[in-house]
Design a protein around this motif. Sequence first.
Motif, PDB file in Angstrom:
ATOM      1  N   TYR A 134      -2.744 -15.407 -15.333  1.00  0.00           N
ATOM      2  CA  TYR A 134      -1.872 -15.188 -14.186  1.00  0.00           C
ATOM      3  C   TYR A 134      -1.324 -13.768 -14.181  1.00  0.00           C
ATOM      4  O   TYR A 134      -1.308 -13.098 -13.140  1.00  0.00           O
ATOM      5  N   ILE A 135      -0.872 -13.292 -15.328  1.00  0.00           N
ATOM      6  CA  ILE A 135      -0.318 -11.940 -15.416  1.00  0.00           C
ATOM      7  C   ILE A 135      -1.381 -10.909 -15.053  1.00  0.00           C
ATOM      8  O   ILE A 135      -1.106  -9.932 -14.337  1.00  0.00           O
ATOM      9  N   LYS A 136      -2.604 -11.135 -15.501  1.00  0.00           N
ATOM     10  CA  LYS A 136      -3.698 -10.218 -15.175  1.00  0.00           C
ATOM     11  C   LYS A 136      -3.919 -10.161 -13.664  1.00  0.00           C
ATOM     12  O   LYS A 136      -4.061  -9.081 -13.078  1.00  0.00           O
ATOM     13  N   LEU A 137      -3.948 -11.323 -13.023  1.00  0.00           N
ATOM     14  CA  LEU A 137      -4.124 -11.365 -11.576  1.00  0.00           C
ATOM     15  C   LEU A 137      -2.950 -10.711 -10.866  1.00  0.00           C
ATOM     16  O   LEU A 137      -3.132  -9.966  -9.894  1.00  0.00           O
ATOM     17  N   GLN A 138      -1.741 -10.950 -11.362  1.00  0.00           N
ATOM     18  CA  GLN A 138      -0.547 -10.393 -10.747  1.00  0.00           C
ATOM     19  C   GLN A 138      -0.557  -8.867 -10.808  1.00  0.00           C
ATOM     20  O   GLN A 138      -0.209  -8.195  -9.824  1.00  0.00           O
ATOM     21  N   VAL A 139      -0.983  -8.307 -11.940  1.00  0.00           N
ATOM     22  CA  VAL A 139      -1.050  -6.852 -12.083  1.00  0.00           C
ATOM     23  C   VAL A 139      -2.081  -6.271 -11.120  1.00  0.00           C
ATOM     24  O   VAL A 139      -1.828  -5.270 -10.436  1.00  0.00           O
ATOM     25  N   GLN A 140      -3.241  -6.896 -11.027  1.00  0.00           N
ATOM     26  CA  GLN A 140      -4.297  -6.404 -10.138  1.00  0.00           C
ATOM     27  C   GLN A 140      -3.855  -6.447  -8.670  1.00  0.00           C
ATOM     28  O   GLN A 140      -4.059  -5.489  -7.926  1.00  0.00           O
ATOM     29  N   VAL A 141      -3.243  -7.555  -8.274  1.00  0.00           N
ATOM     30  CA  VAL A 141      -2.813  -7.697  -6.890  1.00  0.00           C
ATOM     31  C   VAL A 141      -1.680  -6.728  -6.573  1.00  0.00           C
ATOM     32  O   VAL A 141      -1.654  -6.116  -5.497  1.00  0.00           O
ATOM     33  N   SER A 142      -0.765  -6.556  -7.496  1.00  0.00           N
ATOM     34  CA  SER A 142       0.355  -5.637  -7.269  1.00  0.00           C
ATOM     35  C   SER A 142      -0.139  -4.212  -7.078  1.00  0.00           C
ATOM     36  O   SER A 142       0.359  -3.478  -6.206  1.00  0.00           O
ATOM     37  N   LEU A 143      -1.123  -3.809  -7.882  1.00  0.00           N
ATOM     38  CA  LEU A 143      -1.695  -2.471  -7.740  1.00  0.00           C
ATOM     39  C   LEU A 143      -2.406  -2.328  -6.399  1.00  0.00           C
ATOM     40  O   LEU A 143      -2.251  -1.304  -5.712  1.00  0.00           O
ATOM     41  N   LEU A 144      -3.154  -3.368  -6.000  1.00  0.00           N
ATOM     42  CA  LEU A 144      -3.855  -3.332  -4.718  1.00  0.00           C
ATOM     43  C   LEU A 144      -2.862  -3.252  -3.565  1.00  0.00           C
ATOM     44  O   LEU A 144      -3.057  -2.480  -2.617  1.00  0.00           O
ATOM     45  N   ARG A 145      -1.800  -4.027  -3.641  1.00  0.00           N
ATOM     46  CA  ARG A 145      -0.771  -3.983  -2.592  1.00  0.00           C
ATOM     47  C   ARG A 145      -0.160  -2.597  -2.480  1.00  0.00           C
ATOM     48  O   ARG A 145       0.060  -2.087  -1.372  1.00  0.00           O
ATOM     49  N   PHE A 146       0.114  -1.976  -3.617  1.00  0.00           N
ATOM     50  CA  PHE A 146       0.726  -0.644  -3.625  1.00  0.00           C
ATOM     51  C   PHE A 146      -0.203   0.386  -3.007  1.00  0.00           C
ATOM     52  O   PHE A 146       0.215   1.194  -2.154  1.00  0.00           O
ATOM     53  N   LEU A 147      -1.484   0.372  -3.391  1.00  0.00           N
ATOM     54  CA  LEU A 147      -2.437   1.351  -2.880  1.00  0.00           C
ATOM     55  C   LEU A 147      -2.651   1.188  -1.373  1.00  0.00           C
ATOM     56  O   LEU A 147      -2.715   2.183  -0.635  1.00  0.00           O
ATOM     57  N   LEU A 148      -2.742  -0.039  -0.920  1.00  0.00           N
ATOM     58  CA  LEU A 148      -2.942  -0.266   0.512  1.00  0.00           C
ATOM     59  C   LEU A 148      -1.699   0.094   1.315  1.00  0.00           C
ATOM     60  O   LEU A 148      -1.801   0.539   2.460  1.00  0.00           O
TER      61      LEU A 148
END
Length: 313
Positions: free
Chosen positions: A9-23
Motif C-alpha cells: 500500500y505504501i508503495k502504491l501511495q508513493v507512486q500515486v502521490s508523485l504522479l498527482r504532483f507531476l500532473l
Amino acid sequence: MAWLGLFAYIKLQVQVSLLRFLLRLRSFKQRLAIRDLLKKSSSIKIPSRDRGRSISANLYLPPKVDPNPKLPFPVLINWHGSGFVLQGHGTNAAFCSRMAQDAGIAVLDCDYRKAPEYPFPAAPNDAEDVLKWVISNPQDFDLDHILLCGFSSGANLALVTSTSWPAKLELDHGVRGVVAFYPPTDLSIPVENRYPPNSKYPRATWLYRLAYDCYIPSAADKKDPRMSPMYADVHEFPAHMMFVTCDGDELCPEAEALGQKVNVGSRSVVLHRVEDVRHGFDGICLPGSREERLRDEVYMSVAKTIKEIVSIP
C-alpha cells in the motif's frame, strides 16, 4: 504477513502521490482557465451514505435562467476522468458549461473518492449516492430525463451506475441515457493484452497497471458488473447510449465491444470513434489545433444527441 500488505500500500501511495504532483504542475495553465469556467457554476455538497461526509459537485444551469427555477430541469450527471486515482474534479468544466448552454439542460459535475486511499467500491458508492440525491429532489430535476456521463474512469462509473442503482429503486423512469467518453469497460483484461487500434501510439501499460492495482482489491472479482460494466445484464442499460472512443487508446476495443453488445432491441446506440488521437485528447487542446477542432465537433455531436434524448427543440 500483514506488513507485506502495508508495504504494498505504501508503495502504491508513493507512486500515486508523485504522479498527482507531476500532473498538477503540468496542468497549471489548464487550472487557471478552469477557474474562470467554474464561476459559471454553483458549488453543492451532496450527502453520502457515510455519516459526516459529503460529495462535492458543481451545478451548471442553462444560460439566462433564474438561479432558482420553478420548473425542474432535465439533468446530466457527469464524473471526471482520474484513472481511479487522480484528483480531477472540475477538469470537465468546459464540457459541462458547454452542455448546459448548447443542450439546454442542468449539468451536475461530481467528485468521487479515489484509490489507493479509497479502493473499490468507494467510487461507485459515491456515484450511486449522487443519483439517489438527484432522485430525491424532483422539484429541481426532471426525473424522467436523467442522463449520466463520464470521462475514462468517470465513464466507467456512469455505465455502472446506469445499471445498478435504478434497478434497486425499481423506478419506472430510471436513467434515460449515458454518454461515455473512452471508458474502461472490462477490468478483467490483463493490461499487457490491451492494444490501441492505431499502432503508432505508444501504450501506457504501466499507468493502467498502477491504476488498477490501486483501485481493485486483491480478492475482488474483476468481472463484478459494478467494476466491469461489460458483465452487466444487457437489458439493464438505458434506452439511449453514446460511446466516444479514440483509435490511439488501449481502451477503444473494449469500449466499442460494450457498445456493440448493448445495441439490441429498440435501444439507440451511437459509436463515435475519433481518428488519430489518444485517450483524453479533449482535455488540453492548443488554440487552433486539430485536437481542438475534433473536440468541438465531438462536443457538438454530444449536445445534439442529448437534446434529441430529452426532446429539446
